[in-house]
Scaffold this active site. Structure first.
Site, PDB file in Angstrom:
ATOM      1  N   GLU A  56      92.043  -6.111 -24.392  1.00 16.88           N
ATOM      2  CA  GLU A  56      92.156  -5.205 -25.545  1.00 16.88           C
ATOM      3  C   GLU A  56      91.321  -5.659 -26.730  1.00 16.88           C
ATOM      4  O   GLU A  56      90.741  -4.844 -27.427  1.00 16.88           O
ATOM      5  CB  GLU A  56      93.617  -5.114 -26.008  1.00 16.88           C
ATOM      6  CG  GLU A  56      94.410  -4.071 -25.290  1.00 16.88           C
ATOM      7  CD  GLU A  56      95.765  -3.815 -25.923  1.00 16.88           C
ATOM      8  OE1 GLU A  56      95.987  -4.127 -27.107  1.00 16.88           O
ATOM      9  OE2 GLU A  56      96.621  -3.269 -25.206  1.00 16.88           O
ATOM     10  N   ASP A  57      91.289  -6.962 -26.977  1.00 10.62           N
ATOM     11  CA  ASP A  57      90.776  -7.452 -28.262  1.00 10.62           C
ATOM     12  C   ASP A  57      89.519  -8.311 -28.198  1.00 10.62           C
ATOM     13  O   ASP A  57      89.076  -8.821 -29.221  1.00 10.62           O
ATOM     14  CB  ASP A  57      91.878  -8.252 -28.975  1.00 10.62           C
ATOM     15  CG  ASP A  57      93.096  -7.405 -29.288  1.00 10.62           C
ATOM     16  OD1 ASP A  57      92.966  -6.165 -29.350  1.00 10.62           O
ATOM     17  OD2 ASP A  57      94.182  -7.967 -29.468  1.00 10.62           O
TER      18      ASP A  57
END
Length: 191
Positions: A56-57
């Site tokens: 996600e990051d």
């Protein structure tokens, strides 16, 4: 495998901090791992806890997670990743906050893999604990850190608690105890 995952997560999240703090983000990831181990989940689930935000990051892909840590860990990380972020392209706009959170709540109600639900619970438990700790320190200013105000956070966390609790009878004692702890933390933060 845990120590390899810690190194991998440290490199992937280098320079990342918890929202509005000077606390390295890796602390959240190790807290999630710790919660999962404390509740009796195995090494692969704990490793997925360490890596749950990498796709996600960070630029890390699910394929890289699978190549390094195996299919089960990749499956768990994929289950913990917002779908829009699995195939996210640089410069592409993120889905609105409420849409992403509604998806998470619906997902919890449908997911059949206890390990994925436990991973999501450990993540949310550490998040609500951090919010409560910081709220005691800075008060209502904490809501300025987030993409949604108090009322929406209240809705999200209570909806999550309800969704997790609704699944208690389907899974083992570890899951039931973890859901109770999360629900209690939500009630304390949002009385």
């Amino acid at each position: 495998m845990i120590f390899e995952a810690i190194k991998f997560a440290c490199q992937a999240h280098e320079g990342h901090f918890r929202k509005g703090t000077n606390i390295p983000y890796i602390s959240h990831l190790t807290n999630v791992m710790k919660i999962l181990l404390e509740y009796g989940y195995d090494e692969e689930v704990a490793v997925a806890g360490l890596l749950h935000d990498t796709v996600e990051d960070t630029p890390v892909t699910i394929e890289q997670v699978e190549a390094k840590f195996g299919a089960k860990v990749a499956h768990l990380v994929k289950g913990a990743t917002e779908p829009s972020k699995l195939n996210h392209r640089e410069g592409e706009e993120e889905a609105p906050w409420k849409e992403r959170k509604s998806h998470t709540i619906d997902y919890v109600g449908r997911e059949q893999d206890e390990a994925i639900l436990a991973l999501a619970l450990a993540d949310k438990l550490d998040n609500i604990r951090a919010i409560a700790r910081d709220y005691r320190r800075v008060g209502d200013a904490i809501w300025d850190r987030f993409n949604a105000p108090y009322e929406q956070q209240n809705w999200y966390y209570y909806s999550l608690a309800e969704a997790f609790l609704s699944r208690q009878e389907e899974f083992g004692e570890e899951y039931r105890t973890l859901t109770e702890e999360f629900s209690e933390a939500v009630r304390e933060m949002f009385p």
